[in-house]
Design a protein around this motif. Sequence first.
Motif, PDB file in Angstrom:
ATOM      1  N   HIS A   9      16.569  33.057 -60.172  1.00 43.65           N
ATOM      2  CA  HIS A   9      17.752  33.043 -61.028  1.00 43.65           C
ATOM      3  C   HIS A   9      17.581  32.206 -62.284  1.00 43.65           C
ATOM      4  N   TRP A  10      16.618  31.305 -62.287  1.00 45.41           N
ATOM      5  CA  TRP A  10      16.444  30.466 -63.470  1.00 45.41           C
ATOM      6  C   TRP A  10      14.994  30.016 -63.613  1.00 45.41           C
ATOM      7  N   GLY A  11      14.642  29.731 -64.838  1.00 41.48           N
ATOM      8  CA  GLY A  11      13.319  29.201 -65.151  1.00 41.48           C
ATOM      9  C   GLY A  11      13.442  28.260 -66.333  1.00 41.48           C
ATOM     10  N   VAL A  12      12.578  27.249 -66.400  1.00 41.41           N
ATOM     11  CA  VAL A  12      12.734  26.239 -67.446  1.00 41.41           C
ATOM     12  C   VAL A  12      11.388  25.562 -67.710  1.00 41.41           C
ATOM     13  N   ALA A  58      11.491  34.363 -65.279  1.00 40.83           N
ATOM     14  CA  ALA A  58      12.029  34.082 -63.947  1.00 40.83           C
ATOM     15  C   ALA A  58      13.081  35.114 -63.533  1.00 40.83           C
ATOM     16  N   LYS A  59      13.963  35.461 -64.447  1.00 41.39           N
ATOM     17  CA  LYS A  59      15.037  36.390 -64.111  1.00 41.39           C
ATOM     18  C   LYS A  59      14.531  37.827 -63.941  1.00 41.39           C
ATOM     19  N   SER A  95      11.561  27.377 -73.150  1.00 38.79           N
ATOM     20  CA  SER A  95      12.384  27.406 -71.938  1.00 38.79           C
ATOM     21  C   SER A  95      13.090  28.756 -71.802  1.00 38.79           C
ATOM     22  N   SER A  96      13.530  29.306 -72.920  1.00 40.26           N
ATOM     23  CA  SER A  96      14.192  30.611 -72.898  1.00 40.26           C
ATOM     24  C   SER A  96      13.210  31.702 -72.475  1.00 40.26           C
ATOM     25  N   GLN A 150      12.822  31.350 -68.807  1.00 38.01           N
ATOM     26  CA  GLN A 150      14.030  31.855 -68.162  1.00 38.01           C
ATOM     27  C   GLN A 150      13.983  33.374 -68.040  1.00 38.01           C
ATOM     28  N   MET A 203      10.832  27.226 -61.639  1.00 33.03           N
ATOM     29  CA  MET A 203      11.749  28.332 -61.366  1.00 33.03           C
ATOM     30  C   MET A 203      12.532  28.021 -60.107  1.00 33.03           C
ATOM     31  N   SER A 241      10.152  22.104 -68.104  1.00 34.94           N
ATOM     32  CA  SER A 241      10.694  20.794 -67.752  1.00 34.94           C
ATOM     33  C   SER A 241      10.032  19.691 -68.579  1.00 34.94           C
TER      34      SER A 241
END
Length: 312
Positions: free
Chosen positions: A186-189, A179-180, A172-173, A176, A203, A191
């Motif tokens: 602004h965010w990514g994960v 995405a940034k 996830s990091s 993230q 994202m 899921s």
Amino acid sequence: MQKLPGSEQPIEWHQILAWCSRDQNARYQNYYQWRSDGVRFSLPAKSPAALMQIVLGLMHDAATLHELDSTAKTLEEQKAEASPMDAQLAAIDQRSADLNTKHAQSLSADQLLSDAIEDYEHYDSIATGKASSTDIVAVERRLESAQRRHDQLQIQLDKERAALKGRHQVISSAMQAVAKSLPSFHWGVLSDDDKNRNRPFQMGPMHSTTFKVLEILAGDIACLLDSSNAQSFHPGFLLHDSPREAEMSESMLWALLSHVASGGNDSFQYIVTTSTEPVEVFSPLVRLRLSADSDDGFLLRHRVGVGQLPLT
């Protein structure tokens, strides 16, 4: 794990390659839409997600959980077996109490007193734990062994679950970070929401027609960048054929590729084919230029399967 859960189908290299090489036959509409000719899953609805989780180190062998369940059943059986022993000990306690009474009543009868004392000492030693019958000892040992194994497996299962949670956070990091690095995201994960099972990588905020394509590309790249992690089984290879779809802006494409290049990591290989002329900063990374203008521009330096016939 060497087999896919549910189907027990052996995991093969061509299945992983189908995930890591999105070509013209595998469009960017669904993360699990891979090259069908390279997969051949016996359970196509569930196998791609399971394969991805196994390769990323997000799924462990269920052997520990199965053994824990089996040990729990054995423990219950041992406890059930010990129940009659508990009743036997209660009967011994009652017998000991009766012997106490008999002992008190037989002080004037020497032989009766001797027999009573002998019986009393035998039952009292069992009741107080100084001695045990063979059956009781065997049951207690089996019960203790089952309880000890159950506790060991529970600790092992807790460790495995903690490791999976840690792997999920690491990936996830990575998502993230991807995405940034993109404009306006602004965010990514990664899921784990079943409602979006076909969108494992997400994202936000959603703001363009290229959103779905970008999520797929970014998810693939997050997995690629994580491939150097010791807990990952990813081959460290990724191919994106013509990823600039749905009128994706050039700035978005170059931002995505810049994030990969900025890592300075040579432990993986990322191949991108595109008809978009690269910006100057990417010129040193161009390995091959193809063109249909002449035979020298083809990959094999000549046309394959196309013969030219004379007009007359």
